[in-house]
Motif scaffolding. Structure first.
Motif, PDB file in Angstrom:
ATOM      1  N   GLY A 323     -12.489  13.470  -1.801  1.00 20.71           N
ATOM      2  CA  GLY A 323     -11.383  14.593  -2.932  1.00 20.71           C
ATOM      3  C   GLY A 323     -10.681  15.086  -2.381  1.00 20.71           C
ATOM      4  O   GLY A 323      -9.877  15.692  -2.446  1.00 20.71           O
ATOM      5  N   MET A 324     -11.288  15.853  -1.355  1.00 17.26           N
ATOM      6  CA  MET A 324     -10.530  17.652  -0.308  1.00 17.26           C
ATOM      7  C   MET A 324      -9.863  16.442   0.795  1.00 17.26           C
ATOM      8  O   MET A 324     -10.019  15.374   1.432  1.00 17.26           O
ATOM      9  CB  MET A 324     -11.437  17.303   0.286  1.00 17.26           C
ATOM     10  CG  MET A 324     -11.405  18.923   1.238  1.00 17.26           C
ATOM     11  SD  MET A 324     -13.106  20.054   1.914  1.00 17.26           S
ATOM     12  CE  MET A 324     -12.195  21.191   1.776  1.00 17.26           C
ATOM     13  N   THR A 325      -8.232  17.123   0.343  1.00 21.13           N
ATOM     14  CA  THR A 325      -7.064  16.616   1.071  1.00 21.13           C
ATOM     15  C   THR A 325      -8.031  17.440   2.419  1.00 21.13           C
ATOM     16  O   THR A 325      -8.699  18.458   3.044  1.00 21.13           O
ATOM     17  CB  THR A 325      -6.159  17.043   1.146  1.00 21.13           C
ATOM     18  OG1 THR A 325      -5.893  19.079   1.312  1.00 21.13           O
ATOM     19  CG2 THR A 325      -6.166  16.841  -0.480  1.00 21.13           C
ATOM     20  N   TYR A 326      -6.898  16.675   3.901  1.00 24.17           N
ATOM     21  CA  TYR A 326      -7.057  16.833   5.096  1.00 24.17           C
ATOM     22  C   TYR A 326      -6.158  18.600   5.586  1.00 24.17           C
ATOM     23  O   TYR A 326      -7.241  19.708   5.905  1.00 24.17           O
ATOM     24  CB  TYR A 326      -6.541  15.713   6.248  1.00 24.17           C
ATOM     25  CG  TYR A 326      -7.259  14.388   6.031  1.00 24.17           C
ATOM     26  CD1 TYR A 326      -8.181  14.369   5.845  1.00 24.17           C
ATOM     27  CD2 TYR A 326      -6.302  13.850   6.743  1.00 24.17           C
ATOM     28  CE1 TYR A 326      -8.407  12.794   5.827  1.00 24.17           C
ATOM     29  CE2 TYR A 326      -6.251  12.126   6.173  1.00 24.17           C
ATOM     30  CZ  TYR A 326      -8.266  11.793   6.223  1.00 24.17           C
ATOM     31  OH  TYR A 326      -7.989  10.593   5.699  1.00 24.17           O
ATOM     32  N   ARG A 327      -5.641  18.486   4.535  1.00 29.07           N
ATOM     33  CA  ARG A 327      -5.332  20.381   4.676  1.00 29.07           C
ATOM     34  C   ARG A 327      -5.785  21.056   4.120  1.00 29.07           C
ATOM     35  O   ARG A 327      -6.631  22.344   5.131  1.00 29.07           O
ATOM     36  CB  ARG A 327      -3.472  20.335   3.990  1.00 29.07           C
ATOM     37  CG  ARG A 327      -2.800  21.277   4.408  1.00 29.07           C
ATOM     38  CD  ARG A 327      -1.670  21.856   3.995  1.00 29.07           C
ATOM     39  NE  ARG A 327      -0.527  20.396   4.458  1.00 29.07           N
ATOM     40  CZ  ARG A 327       0.157  20.685   5.725  1.00 29.07           C
ATOM     41  NH1 ARG A 327      -0.061  22.181   6.358  1.00 29.07           N
ATOM     42  NH2 ARG A 327       1.377  19.554   5.850  1.00 29.07           N
ATOM     43  N   GLU A 328      -5.907  20.735   3.498  1.00 30.56           N
ATOM     44  CA  GLU A 328      -7.461  21.772   2.730  1.00 30.56           C
ATOM     45  C   GLU A 328      -8.602  21.927   3.455  1.00 30.56           C
ATOM     46  O   GLU A 328      -9.335  23.129   4.030  1.00 30.56           O
ATOM     47  CB  GLU A 328      -8.237  20.780   1.317  1.00 30.56           C
ATOM     48  CG  GLU A 328      -7.400  21.044   0.123  1.00 30.56           C
ATOM     49  CD  GLU A 328      -7.625  20.412  -1.177  1.00 30.56           C
ATOM     50  OE1 GLU A 328      -6.749  20.602  -2.234  1.00 30.56           O
ATOM     51  OE2 GLU A 328      -8.638  19.689  -1.029  1.00 30.56           O
ATOM     52  N   VAL A 361      -8.532  15.839  12.000  1.00 29.87           N
ATOM     53  CA  VAL A 361      -7.971  16.737  11.078  1.00 29.87           C
ATOM     54  C   VAL A 361      -7.384  18.182  12.140  1.00 29.87           C
ATOM     55  O   VAL A 361      -8.898  17.979  12.521  1.00 29.87           O
ATOM     56  CB  VAL A 361      -8.329  17.483   9.478  1.00 29.87           C
ATOM     57  CG1 VAL A 361      -8.317  18.122   9.449  1.00 29.87           C
ATOM     58  CG2 VAL A 361      -8.942  15.808   9.325  1.00 29.87           C
ATOM     59  N   SER A 372      -1.953  14.542   9.377  1.00 29.82           N
ATOM     60  CA  SER A 372      -0.889  13.798   9.103  1.00 29.82           C
ATOM     61  C   SER A 372      -2.098  14.553   7.367  1.00 29.82           C
ATOM     62  O   SER A 372      -3.569  13.995   7.820  1.00 29.82           O
ATOM     63  CB  SER A 372      -0.138  12.512   9.294  1.00 29.82           C
ATOM     64  OG  SER A 372       0.797  12.168   9.794  1.00 29.82           O
ATOM     65  N   ASP A 373      -1.755  14.896   6.295  1.00 31.37           N
ATOM     66  CA  ASP A 373      -2.323  14.765   5.305  1.00 31.37           C
ATOM     67  C   ASP A 373      -2.701  13.505   4.635  1.00 31.37           C
ATOM     68  O   ASP A 373      -2.177  12.319   5.333  1.00 31.37           O
ATOM     69  CB  ASP A 373      -1.458  16.046   3.763  1.00 31.37           C
ATOM     70  CG  ASP A 373      -2.346  16.455   3.303  1.00 31.37           C
ATOM     71  OD1 ASP A 373      -3.466  16.582   3.949  1.00 31.37           O
ATOM     72  OD2 ASP A 373      -2.238  17.135   2.285  1.00 31.37           O
ATOM     73  N   GLY A 374      -3.475  13.589   4.316  1.00 22.50           N
ATOM     74  CA  GLY A 374      -4.905  12.134   3.707  1.00 22.50           C
ATOM     75  C   GLY A 374      -6.377  12.876   2.820  1.00 22.50           C
ATOM     76  O   GLY A 374      -6.651  14.303   2.613  1.00 22.50           O
ATOM     77  N   VAL A 375      -6.499  12.274   2.825  1.00 21.59           N
ATOM     78  CA  VAL A 375      -8.035  12.518   1.580  1.00 21.59           C
ATOM     79  C   VAL A 375      -9.071  11.726   1.806  1.00 21.59           C
ATOM     80  O   VAL A 375      -9.108  10.745   2.195  1.00 21.59           O
ATOM     81  CB  VAL A 375      -7.554  11.723   0.025  1.00 21.59           C
ATOM     82  CG1 VAL A 375      -8.933  12.468  -0.995  1.00 21.59           C
ATOM     83  CG2 VAL A 375      -6.218  12.851  -0.166  1.00 21.59           C
ATOM     84  N   GLU A 377     -12.981   9.679   1.705  1.00 27.81           N
ATOM     85  CA  GLU A 377     -12.811   9.153   0.250  1.00 27.81           C
ATOM     86  C   GLU A 377     -14.636   8.991   0.942  1.00 27.81           C
ATOM     87  O   GLU A 377     -15.406   9.087   2.035  1.00 27.81           O
ATOM     88  CB  GLU A 377     -12.302   7.922   0.563  1.00 27.81           C
ATOM     89  CG  GLU A 377     -10.747   8.791   0.533  1.00 27.81           C
ATOM     90  CD  GLU A 377      -9.586   6.892   0.692  1.00 27.81           C
ATOM     91  OE1 GLU A 377      -9.957   6.393   0.228  1.00 27.81           O
ATOM     92  OE2 GLU A 377      -9.453   6.811   1.671  1.00 27.81           O
TER      93      GLU A 377
END
Length: 427
Positions: A323-328, A361, A372-375, A377
């Motif tokens: 659930g953590m985004t790549y940007r996070e 990332v 690019s952002d993503g999540v 999983e």
């Protein structure tokens, strides 16, 4: 059949075996090590066709050997076809999967339940014999006929890698041609349980090869001799090849990316390596370690570099969760001290599967340029990277771990020990 017996099977030999359920390792690890090869192939093909339906493809024509293996389990002269895109596999959303093979070699794949038919490639030897202008049209006509037969009016076809003339030949037949490489990589980001078992086996074999390298490190041995040991152990362990030659020593550890050479190693130096191994069952094993060359103790500076790299890897492993985004990830990653920023490793994490995969990332200052952002999983496998070295410094340290993203956090796939002397724990 025992778990040990089942692990001897590969996805490149005929298998007529009962289903062997995944089982934990003897030490209680939750990562499976046994699997059914048929289920491995079925699960991958199911994911690929689900992606095709979602993206509206009537068919894919796969030239990339990794995608071919993912879709069918078929492998032939892997290194040759990495550079010579003349073997291809037609994968329709519905209908028979057809292998277009190098002449005389179809028998190595026709036993696979995923291959319905084999034909000779229309473009084999085409470029080397300056026959591209003669082979393009027959290629396009044949693929177009298959899509008209099986596509139910859908004309969208994906090519993952091929020559421009082949794409134009399909367009001349009225097909809508798209580059499907990013779609296939996105599909492959989530690993099936059988794939995770393959990755675990590949990692165990790769760790054994690194152990042989560490045992051989001594003054006077060359980087090439150490790399030869690693490569030989990879083959003996059922692996296939090493993508890079990242094994270096002494002043060649800084900056990173020096390739193995005939340099002789001297006492008191560091030796750093990155496995980058296409291992068992065609699955990647990617971890890095740095060692100290005795006799004597590491310097305070070497220990400082090593501790920072160790802290970076473990901090960044510690923040990963589904659930953590790549940007996070980029924003919460370990902050590299300013004097080491210029030589930072390009990524914080990158995906692992049949090779280095989705996602990549980058660090926060590079994120918009490279990522690019993503999540994250569950089912993703990633390697967590660190390189610590500074401009003008005598040494650099490379460390890396490979982990599975689980429902609650991570499970480590790599378990090779860190260097106690460089951590300051040995003395």
């Amino acid at each position: 059949m025992s778990i040990v017996e089942s692990e001897k099977l590969t996805d490149s030999e005929p298998d007529r075996i009962p289903v062997v359920p995944s089982a934990p390792m003897a030490n209680g690890d939750s990562i499976p090590t046994a699997f059914d090869p048929r289920q491995l192939r079925a699960g991958r093909l199911e994911r690929l066709r689900a992606m095709m339906a979602e993206q509206g493809y009537a068919a894919l024509v796969l030239f990339d050997p990794n995608n071919q293996r993912y879709a069918t389990g078929s492998r032939n002269m892997f290194g040759y076809f990495l550079r010579n895109s003349t073997r291809y596999i037609y994968v329709p959303l519905e209908g028979p999967i057809i292998l277009f093979e190098y002449p005389g070699s179809a028998h190595i794949s026709t036993w696979l339940e995923t291959i319905d038919e084999a034909r000779t490639s229309k473009v084999v030897w085409s470029a080397v014999n300056q026959r591209d202008n003669l082979s393009s049209d027959p290629f396009g006509v044949e693929i177009a006929e298959l899509i008209r037969e099986h596509g139910r009016g859908n004309r969208k076809v994906g090519l993952d890698r091929c020559a421009l003339n082949l794409a134009r030949s399909l367009e001349a037949q009225g097909l809508d041609v798209f580059d499907c490489m990013q779609d296939t990589l996105h599909c492959r980001r989530i690993k099936t349980p059988e794939e995770i078992a393959c990755l675990a086996q590949s990692m165990a074999a790769s760790e054994a090869s690194v152990a042989e390298v560490e045992a051989a490190i001594k003054p006077g041995v060359t980087e090439n001799e150490l790399f030869a040991i690693m490569y030989g152990e990879v083959i003996r362990g059922g692996g296939e090849f090493i993508e890079t030659r990242l094994l270096n020593s002494g002043p060649r550890t800084n900056p990173w990316f020096h390739e193995a050479s005939d340099r002789k190693i001297r006492p008191g130096e560091l030796v750093a390596l990155d496995t980058d191994t296409i291992g068992c069952h065609g699955y990647y094993s990617d971890f890095s370690r740095t060692f100290h060359v005795g006799p004597g103790r590491p310097s305070a500076y070497q220990r400082e570099l090593y501790r920072m790299a160790y802290d970076q890897v473990h901090h960044n492993m510690g923040i990963l969760k589904p659930g953590m985004t790549y940007r996070e990830i980029s924003e919460q990653a370990w902050k590299i001290p300013e004097r080491f920023l210029d030589r930072r490793y390009p990524s914080i994490i990158h995906g692992v599967g049949m090779h280095g995969e989705t996602p990549l990332v980058a660090h926060h200052m590079d994120f918009d340029r490279f990522s690019s952002d993503g999540v994250l999983e569950p089912g993703m496998v990633v390697s967590v990277e660190s390189y610590i070295g500074e401009v003008g410094g005598a040494d650099g340290v490379k460390l890396e771990e490979e982990v599975l993203i689980t429902d609650t956090g991570i499970a480590k796939l790599s378990r090779y020990p860190f260097n106690e002397a460089l951590l300051g724990r040995e003395f």
